[in-house]
Motif scaffolding. Structure first.
Motif, PDB file in Angstrom:
ATOM      1  N   PHE A 719       0.830  -1.197   0.000  1.00  0.00           N
ATOM      2  CA  PHE A 719       0.000   0.000   0.000  1.00  0.00           C
ATOM      3  C   PHE A 719       0.872   1.257   0.000  1.00  0.00           C
ATOM      4  N   VAL A 720       1.915   1.251   0.817  1.00  0.00           N
ATOM      5  CA  VAL A 720       2.835   2.391   0.853  1.00  0.00           C
ATOM      6  C   VAL A 720       3.511   2.573  -0.499  1.00  0.00           C
ATOM      7  N   GLN A 721       3.916   1.480  -1.089  1.00  0.00           N
ATOM      8  CA  GLN A 721       4.598   1.528  -2.382  1.00  0.00           C
ATOM      9  C   GLN A 721       3.701   2.119  -3.455  1.00  0.00           C
ATOM     10  N   SER A 722       2.428   1.762  -3.427  1.00  0.00           N
ATOM     11  CA  SER A 722       1.500   2.296  -4.426  1.00  0.00           C
ATOM     12  C   SER A 722       1.233   3.788  -4.202  1.00  0.00           C
ATOM     13  N   ALA A 723       1.405   4.265  -2.960  1.00  0.00           N
ATOM     14  CA  ALA A 723       1.163   5.673  -2.665  1.00  0.00           C
ATOM     15  C   ALA A 723       2.358   6.548  -2.999  1.00  0.00           C
ATOM     16  N   MET A 724       3.521   5.947  -3.229  1.00  0.00           N
ATOM     17  CA  MET A 724       4.734   6.713  -3.503  1.00  0.00           C
ATOM     18  C   MET A 724       4.989   6.806  -5.001  1.00  0.00           C
ATOM     19  N   PRO A 725       5.371   7.980  -5.494  1.00  0.00           N
ATOM     20  CA  PRO A 725       5.814   8.068  -6.891  1.00  0.00           C
ATOM     21  C   PRO A 725       7.071   7.218  -7.082  1.00  0.00           C
ATOM     22  N   PHE A 726       7.133   6.494  -8.171  1.00  0.00           N
ATOM     23  CA  PHE A 726       8.267   5.607  -8.452  1.00  0.00           C
ATOM     24  C   PHE A 726       8.465   4.602  -7.308  1.00  0.00           C
ATOM     25  N   GLY A 727       7.340   4.107  -6.803  1.00  0.00           N
ATOM     26  CA  GLY A 727       7.413   3.172  -5.689  1.00  0.00           C
ATOM     27  C   GLY A 727       8.132   1.883  -6.016  1.00  0.00           C
ATOM     28  N   PHE A 728       8.162   1.511  -7.285  1.00  0.00           N
ATOM     29  CA  PHE A 728       8.837   0.271  -7.673  1.00  0.00           C
ATOM     30  C   PHE A 728      10.333   0.313  -7.342  1.00  0.00           C
ATOM     31  N   ALA A 729      10.890   1.523  -7.203  1.00  0.00           N
ATOM     32  CA  ALA A 729      12.321   1.655  -6.965  1.00  0.00           C
ATOM     33  C   ALA A 729      12.718   1.216  -5.565  1.00  0.00           C
ATOM     34  N   VAL A 730      11.746   1.086  -4.647  1.00  0.00           N
ATOM     35  CA  VAL A 730      12.079   0.754  -3.256  1.00  0.00           C
ATOM     36  C   VAL A 730      11.797  -0.710  -2.949  1.00  0.00           C
ATOM     37  N   ASN A 731      11.695  -1.560  -3.979  1.00  0.00           N
ATOM     38  CA  ASN A 731      11.436  -2.984  -3.742  1.00  0.00           C
ATOM     39  C   ASN A 731      12.492  -3.604  -2.846  1.00  0.00           C
ATOM     40  N   ALA A 732      13.765  -3.292  -3.147  1.00  0.00           N
ATOM     41  CA  ALA A 732      14.850  -3.865  -2.353  1.00  0.00           C
ATOM     42  C   ALA A 732      14.782  -3.387  -0.913  1.00  0.00           C
ATOM     43  N   LEU A 733      14.408  -2.135  -0.704  1.00  0.00           N
ATOM     44  CA  LEU A 733      14.307  -1.597   0.648  1.00  0.00           C
ATOM     45  C   LEU A 733      13.146  -2.233   1.401  1.00  0.00           C
ATOM     46  N   ILE A 734      12.060  -2.510   0.711  1.00  0.00           N
ATOM     47  CA  ILE A 734      10.927  -3.179   1.350  1.00  0.00           C
ATOM     48  C   ILE A 734      11.336  -4.554   1.849  1.00  0.00           C
ATOM     49  N   GLN A 735      12.102  -5.281   1.038  1.00  0.00           N
ATOM     50  CA  GLN A 735      12.560  -6.599   1.461  1.00  0.00           C
ATOM     51  C   GLN A 735      13.432  -6.496   2.703  1.00  0.00           C
ATOM     52  N   PHE A 736      14.261  -5.461   2.759  1.00  0.00           N
ATOM     53  CA  PHE A 736      15.118  -5.222   3.930  1.00  0.00           C
ATOM     54  C   PHE A 736      14.272  -4.946   5.168  1.00  0.00           C
ATOM     55  N   CYS A 737      13.235  -4.141   5.010  1.00  0.00           N
ATOM     56  CA  CYS A 737      12.370  -3.787   6.143  1.00  0.00           C
ATOM     57  C   CYS A 737      11.548  -4.981   6.626  1.00  0.00           C
TER      58      CYS A 737
END
Length: 911
Positions: A719-737
């Motif tokens: 949900f956070v990723q969809s709310a952020m512009p260019f959210g696809f760029a933080v995939n690696a960070l999401i996995q870390f979190c």
């Protein structure tokens, strides 16, 4: 004044009547100008550039993601706290693995720690909100901390840009294969550290202001040491919490310029209060709140003191006269409907800025429409989920009564405006500025004795601090104990180091920031004499507002809502008994002749019709498991009663082709007594020596907790990723979190994770050597567990409407790799099914159409609908009989293979 890439400049020009001679020229000639005119101009100068805006947006984006992580962390902390208690309670009460007395200490520890966790997390999220907003605004609050503008900007630059840039350069020089992932992780850690420093500075400034102002509040005590000041800060906070306070709300009309009674600084209740206003016709409404608690405290004269006259408590809005005005230009439907009902405000009703009569009528109409919308929305949602009509009618009656009671205030406001306008018209006087004042006043009527206040302080904090911490240490939950200590510190700071009670009692910010010997010109910011006084009081004003802003109320509602949902689910899970409830009667009903098949494929979907969708193992044409529909069918049977499964298997596969093995699972559990019997699955063996483990999906309340524990973090991050512009760029960070959040699980919770037992069972089957091939399938939660177990055991797994294991791969033990997910997992994803998209996008999947109506979209998730869709879509490519429920879901009737004239509909009606 700088604000978000722009400046507000106030310019004052002095001119003489002689336009040819300016004030400046006269002053140069030594002539004192006379008859001058002052013109004040306020200009907004925009100096931002695209690069500046990009940098500011990047700062805000980073802090927004960090705040989202902390919110998800907060939700997870509540989930695992309550889930851990539910797990222990189920083991003790349901399974009887321990004495029932063993649940007492965990229950008390969890119950007492929950308010501290909630309040501490609310405080964290309030700080996060202020940090994000301050960063986006150019850090005005940060600059006011007094560390120097140059130093503050350099520190901010180092944490936001410097450290990530150095990390990026180092990764590039070392030819790292994970440049983006490691850079994002470094940025996230760096900004988080900066936020911690920001929070510590806020708490320190708040505490130092408390220690300074408490000296003025207890000035009769003389000069006090730091310890004595701290003692009186704690005493003031405890007295404020226990005191009997009367809240008065009344609305009256008055001349706009007669603000003295609205901004009164009297410390005792005036003689002509709101009730007197009502009697002499000046007030339209008058309400008093808190009388019952005051009466209760007055029944305890040894514990509470009744003041000779009620003492006024001032809010920040009263101290600084920070009260909104509603005029014809500031009026809007949104601002009137969404205004804070429990705060003071002023509405202009006459004069040039008066709210017009159409605006007043529109405000009332908008309020009624909003109330009607709330009622219809609530009723519509209840009807949508098929709630009983009696419950719907009861809820509607309650809502109508509530909104009618609240609406009378809006009606009285409208009547008051009309009455004022009519009286002005009848008096035939020139219009002057009249206003309606909504005023809230707080008076302290009773207060606890110092002895009783100290007793309450020590008892409350002993109960809230020592007992829960002892429980976490007893349970060897190191992470929980450390988190509790940190959150208790925030809880304690909010409740006992809050500047609010001191400011309420003083009625001002005191002499904070004033020079020695200076007199107090005004209680708030309006009368600050020096820049230093203004800066310190302004900083304290904004820091204090953090505890009263609307964002805090929103976080409080969210945290309490999540805690309530988890608590209700956990209670229902414990009350419902064992997670392995008796199955239901099969809802795949076949006619006795079993000769009905779809003969023509509807679409060219051969890749998903046959079971050759994986590149590691195919299915031969002679294997019993030929079709994807076979796995879909097997994903349904764990929901059925055990004694009804074998006849259904014979109907689907043919007699002797598939056998329900009911001996292996008990043997496995006898061989592994240390594993909890939490998961529910069945084992089906086939004539070619293969076996399929069928894992049941969500059925019990405890299953819902398992769903949440495994996929809550990934789902919220999506949900956070969809709310952020260019959210696809933080995939690696999401996995870390997600990997970090997995550490919140206690050992008790990890042990009862369903995939632990299903993985051990598949390993047990493979080690036995009795099967030529072992596979897994499951629907919904069962499908997600099958995908996890398949990747852990290197076994092919087919999930039906299953959440993905891509983003949760680091949250399981042992961790699974993306390569294993790619090789051993396949998922059938129905159209409009939300559950299938949780946890990230599937690596190997195929979509199937859902023909359900929009109102029935949730049925797209159901396994038997997907099975009907596969049968109908694949047609003759799937030689499996059609069951009666397909007709009830709107699919056309199939043809009979024996060319009989009896239809499937007629055959099903005879059952």
């Amino acid at each position: 004044y700088d604000s978000q890439g722009s400046q507000l400049i106030m310019e004052e020009r002095l001119t003489t009547r002689n336009a040819s001679r300016t004030v400046a020229s006269l002053q140069l000639q030594g002539i004192q100008p006379k008859n001058t005119t002052s013109n004040v101009t306020v200009k907004r100068v925009v100096y931002s550039s695209p690069e500046f805006l990009f940098l500011r947006a990047m700062y805000a984006g980073i802090t927004f993601f960090m705040g989202s992580f902390l919110f998800i962390f907060a939700v997870g902390l509540l989930l695992f706290l309550i889930s851990d208690l539910a797990t222990q309670a189920r083991d003790i009460i349901v399974y009887g693995t321990r004495d029932k007395g063993d649940i007492v200490f965990p229950f008390i520890g969890t119950i007492l720690s929950t308010p501290v966790f909630i309040q501490g997390l609310i405080q964290v999220m309030t700080l996060v909100t202020s940090f994000v907003a301050d960063t986006f605004s150019g850090s005005p609050l940060l600059h006011s901390f007094g560390y120097g503008r140059v130093m503050t900007n350099w520190v901010k630059f180092i944490f936001f840009i410097g450290i990530p840039a150095i990390a990026l350069a180092a990764l590039l020089f070392t030819s790292s294969t994970e440049v983006l992932a490691r850079t994002l992780e470094t940025t996230f850690i760096s900004v988080t550290i900066f936020f911690v420093c920001f929070s510590i500075a806020v708490v320190f400034l708040r505490l130092s202001a408390c220690l300074y102002l408490v000296q003025e509040l207890y000035c009769d005590q003389g000069d006090m040491t730091v310890f004595e000041r701290l003692k009186y800060v704690l005493l003031t906070a405890e007295e404020a919490a226990l005191s009997g306070k009367k809240r008065k709300n009344y609305i009256y009309s008055s001349d706009l310029y007669n603000l003295k009674q609205f901004d009164s600084k009297s410390t005792t209740e005036s003689v002509e209060d709101g009730k007197a206003f009502m009697e002499n016709g000046k007030a339209f409404m008058y309400f008093v709140y808190g009388k019952w608690y005051i009466k209760f405290t007055q029944l305890l004269p040894r514990l509470f003191i009744t003041l000779d006259s009620p003492k006024r408590c001032f809010t920040q809005a009263e101290i600084d006269f920070n009260v909104p005005f509603y005029t014809r230009n500031s009026w809007s439907l949104e601002s009137m409907f969404c205004r804070q009902k429990k705060s003071s405000h002023i509405t202009m009703v006459s004069g040039q800025s008066a709210v017009t009569l159409p605006q007043s009528i529109s405000s009332f109409a908008c309020y009624m429409f909003g109330a009607l919308f709330y009622i219809l929305l609530t009723a519509g949602l209840m009807v949508y989920v098929n709630a009983p009509s009696s419950l719907v009618a009861t809820v509607i009656c309650i809502l109508v009564a509530y909104w009618t009671w609240q609406g009378r205030k809006e009606l009285e406001l409208l009547k008051g405006i009309n009455e004022i306008l009519r009286s002005l018209k009848e008096a035939d006087v020139d219009e002057h500025d009249l206003a309606l004042f909504q005023k809230w006043e707080i008076y302290t009527v009773t207060k606890p004795t110092p002895t009783f206040a100290w007793i309450c302080f020590f008892v409350k904090n002993f109960v809230m601090a020592i007992i829960p911490f002892a429980y976490f240490c007893y349970a060897e939950n190191v992470v929980g104990a450390m988190m509790y200590l940190m959150l208790f510190a925030l809880y304690f700071e909010k409740n006992y180091m809050d500047i609010g009670p001191i400011v309420e009692a003083l009625g001002s910010f005191g002499t904070l920031g004033m020079e020695s010997g200076a007199t107090l010109a005004h209680g708030g910011l309006l009368g600050a004499r020096t820049r230093g006084e203004w800066r310190r009081k302004s900083r304290l004003y904004h820091i204090t507002r953090m505890n009263n802003v609307s964002s805090r109320r929103i976080w409080a509602k969210l945290m309490n809502t999540f805690a309530m949902i988890f608590a209700v689910t956990a209670t229902a899970a414990i009350a419902s008994g064992s997670g392995q409830e008796e199955g239901v009667t099969p809802y795949t009903t076949f006619p006795s002749n079993n000769t009905f098949f779809y003969d023509e494929p509807q679409e060219d979907m051969s890749p998903i019709c046959r079971a050759d969708f994986s590149d590691n193992e195919g299915s031969s044409s002679n294997a019993p498991m030929k079709y994807l529909a076979d796995y879909n069918f097997l994903s349904i049977i764990p929901y059925f009663r055990a004694d009804s499964i074998q006849p259904v298997l014979d109907t689907w596969f043919g007699e002797g082709e598939a056998i329900l093995d009911q001996d292996v699972i008990p043997s496995f559990r006898e061989a592994h007594p240390d594993l909890p019997s939490s998961a529910s699955f069945q084992l089906v063996t086939f004539s070619d020596g293969s076996a399929v483990v069928c894992v049941r999906g969500t059925k019990t309340y405890f299953d819902f907790l398992v769903d949440a524990r495994l996929w809550y973090a990934a789902s919220l991050f999506q949900f956070v990723q969809s709310a952020m512009p260019f959210g696809f760029a933080v995939n690696a960070l999401i996995q870390f979190c997600v990997d970090i959040l997995s550490n919140l699980e206690t050992e008790n919770v990890k042990k009862v994770s369903y995939y632990v037992e299903s993985t051990a069972f598949v390993n047990f089957l493979q080690e036995s050597g009795n099967y030529t091939k072992v596979e897994l399938t499951g629907h919904s939660l069962g499908g997600g567990l099958a995908l996890i177990t398949g990747a852990q055991t290197k076994t092919r797994a087919i999930g039906i409407s299953a959440p993905s294991s891509v983003m949760t791969r680091a949250a399981v033990t042992p961790e699974i790799s993306l390569e294993d997910i790619k090789r051993y997992s396949f998922t059938l994803v129905p159209e409009r099914d939300i559950v299938s998209h949780l946890g990230g996008e599937h690596v190997n999947s195929n979509k199937v159409t859902c023909r359900a109506g929009v109102k029935d979209s949730f049925s797209c998730h159901l396994a038997f609908r997907s099975l009907c869709e596969l049968l109908y879509t694949c047609g003759s490519k799937v030689k499996r009989p059609v069951y009666c429920e397909c007709l009830r879901m709107g699919y056309p009737g199939p043809k009979s293979s024996d060319e009989s004239e009896t239809s499937l509909e007629a055959s099903c009606q005879n059952l």
